[in-house]
Design a protein around this motif. Sequence first.
Motif, short mmCIF file in Angstrom:
data_model
loop_
_atom_site.label_atom_id
_atom_site.label_comp_id
_atom_site.label_asym_id
_atom_site.label_seq_id
_atom_site.Cartn_x
_atom_site.Cartn_y
_atom_site.Cartn_z
N HIS A 129 35.27 25.32 -34.90
CA HIS A 129 36.65 25.46 -34.45
C HIS A 129 37.57 24.45 -35.10
O HIS A 129 37.22 23.30 -35.29
CB HIS A 129 36.73 25.29 -32.92
CG HIS A 129 38.08 25.59 -32.37
ND1 HIS A 129 39.01 24.62 -32.15
CD2 HIS A 129 38.67 26.77 -32.05
CE1 HIS A 129 40.12 25.18 -31.69
NE2 HIS A 129 39.93 26.47 -31.62
N SER A 130 38.79 24.88 -35.45
CA SER A 130 39.74 23.96 -36.07
C SER A 130 41.18 24.20 -35.60
O SER A 130 42.08 23.49 -36.02
CB SER A 130 39.68 24.11 -37.59
OG SER A 130 40.01 25.44 -37.97
N GLU A 131 41.41 25.18 -34.75
CA GLU A 131 42.76 25.52 -34.32
C GLU A 131 43.07 24.99 -32.93
O GLU A 131 42.18 24.74 -32.12
CB GLU A 131 42.96 27.05 -34.34
CG GLU A 131 42.91 27.66 -35.72
CD GLU A 131 43.26 29.12 -35.69
OE1 GLU A 131 43.55 29.66 -34.61
OE2 GLU A 131 43.26 29.75 -36.77
N LYS A 132 44.36 24.85 -32.65
CA LYS A 132 44.81 24.43 -31.33
C LYS A 132 44.63 25.56 -30.34
O LYS A 132 44.95 26.71 -30.62
CB LYS A 132 46.28 24.04 -31.42
CG LYS A 132 46.85 23.38 -30.17
CD LYS A 132 48.28 22.94 -30.41
CE LYS A 132 48.85 22.24 -29.20
NZ LYS A 132 50.26 21.79 -29.44
N LEU A 133 44.11 25.25 -29.15
CA LEU A 133 43.86 26.27 -28.14
C LEU A 133 45.10 26.49 -27.27
O LEU A 133 45.87 25.56 -27.02
CB LEU A 133 42.70 25.86 -27.24
CG LEU A 133 41.33 25.69 -27.90
CD1 LEU A 133 40.32 25.21 -26.85
CD2 LEU A 133 40.86 26.98 -28.53
N ASN A 134 45.25 27.72 -26.79
CA ASN A 134 46.27 28.04 -25.79
C ASN A 134 45.56 28.37 -24.49
O ASN A 134 44.86 29.38 -24.40
CB ASN A 134 47.12 29.23 -26.24
CG ASN A 134 47.95 28.90 -27.47
OD1 ASN A 134 48.58 27.85 -27.53
ND2 ASN A 134 47.96 29.79 -28.44
N SER A 148 42.46 18.34 -24.27
CA SER A 148 43.09 17.63 -25.38
C SER A 148 43.38 18.57 -26.55
O SER A 148 42.67 19.57 -26.75
CB SER A 148 42.18 16.50 -25.86
OG SER A 148 40.93 17.00 -26.29
N ASP A 149 44.42 18.26 -27.30
CA ASP A 149 44.80 19.05 -28.49
C ASP A 149 44.96 20.53 -28.15
O ASP A 149 44.59 21.39 -28.95
CB ASP A 149 43.76 18.88 -29.61
CG ASP A 149 43.64 17.43 -30.05
OD1 ASP A 149 44.68 16.75 -30.09
OD2 ASP A 149 42.52 17.00 -30.34
N SER A 150 45.48 20.81 -26.98
CA SER A 150 45.65 22.20 -26.55
C SER A 150 47.02 22.38 -25.92
O SER A 150 47.61 21.45 -25.36
CB SER A 150 44.57 22.60 -25.53
OG SER A 150 43.28 22.44 -26.08
N SER A 151 47.50 23.61 -25.99
CA SER A 151 48.73 23.98 -25.31
C SER A 151 48.35 24.60 -23.96
O SER A 151 47.52 25.49 -23.90
CB SER A 151 49.52 24.99 -26.15
OG SER A 151 50.60 25.53 -25.43
N TYR A 260 35.96 23.37 -22.09
CA TYR A 260 36.74 23.18 -23.33
C TYR A 260 35.93 23.63 -24.55
O TYR A 260 36.45 24.35 -25.41
CB TYR A 260 37.13 21.70 -23.45
CG TYR A 260 37.90 21.36 -24.70
CD1 TYR A 260 39.08 22.02 -25.02
CD2 TYR A 260 37.45 20.36 -25.57
CE1 TYR A 260 39.79 21.72 -26.17
CE2 TYR A 260 38.15 20.03 -26.72
CZ TYR A 260 39.32 20.72 -27.01
OH TYR A 260 40.02 20.41 -28.15
N GLU A 264 36.59 26.74 -27.16
CA GLU A 264 36.60 26.51 -28.61
C GLU A 264 35.70 27.50 -29.34
O GLU A 264 36.09 28.10 -30.35
CB GLU A 264 36.11 25.09 -28.92
CG GLU A 264 37.17 24.02 -28.87
CD GLU A 264 36.67 22.72 -29.46
OE1 GLU A 264 37.48 21.96 -29.96
OE2 GLU A 264 35.45 22.46 -29.40
#
Length: 354
Positions: A129-134, A148-151, A260, A264
């Motif tokens: 995984h490398s993208e920001k999660l929603n 973390s690192d998520s919208s 999380y 991912e």
Amino acid sequence: MTTTFYILESVNNKKFPYRLTIRQGDKILLALRVQDKWPGQKGNIFCLREDNVKMEPPIEEIERVPVISLKRIGKRLVVVLDRAKNKRCDFLFLKKKYKTKDGEYEQIFWRTQRALKEKKPRVKLTTYHSEKLNILIDVNEKYPWKFSDSSTERVKLPVGDYALLKNNEILAVVERKTFDNMISEFSRLPVFHQQVAELSAYEYSALVIEANYSDFLKADKLKFYSPSFAVKAIAEIFALHPHLPIIFAGNRKLANEWAYRFFEAVDSHENDIPHEKIAEVMQEYGNAPVIKGGVYYEIKKKIMDDLPDEFTLDMIKELFPDISNELIKKAVDGLKKEKLIVRKNGSKKVWKKV
């Protein structure tokens, strides 16, 4: 479902002396020309697809074995055969770029479980995984998990406490339970089974418990229930919902971490575009389709996309003949609350899109 067979035949070709097919009834799901009867100690056997290519016809059938399972894992088509030995193998489909010209060429390798063990290749995760999660968080969560690192967004979820959103579709749902939550569910198990059934309707879903299984064997923590009853109730949940992962994460922090990483991996898997032949095989294989986002979301989507501007509950029922009236009415009420539909001139039967 029609039985699927793995069939090996001999052909008159020195370089590729065997034809391997996977067939379901009259359909040929996959047809390859292979260099040996089984990879064995060789590790990998290079294969050629015979699609749209004229090749020598088969001479004699060598073996025919029922297929237990056919599944896509990343770029691999994993096959399990109904026999004691030489039962597991996979076909790795790769695309390589030409070094001296534009374009790509295909490589297919036939590999076995034993060869993979002996070769011990460098470990590489199928999902990376490398993208920001929603992530959607249900409005009823008083002290929600952190991602973390998520919208994140607070919404009213139809089921579950946390959901992964991708392209306006719910891909995965997690129901969170503390130890005390689970104890309280024991007093209303029939209702809880209904909720868990809806949860498991999602393609990716899980029930994550912020406790250890051993906690339910401690009489001093159970209050009103005996350890025997508690573990029997948990066993019943497992038995009646066999396709739903139930995770005893130990505590809140580990439960949050598990959810999380689960989101991912799901997001990564959905982003992984399979080789077109693997996708074609799996579609033809006849796996039961699973509605992304759950039945509730699918009903709402069908109403807005497929029905005319004015419609009735009977028209929805025609689209979903196997769905209960209660769930259909729930979807309609949801659209009404979102102010997407209204009753036509006070009619009790006709609804109108806004």
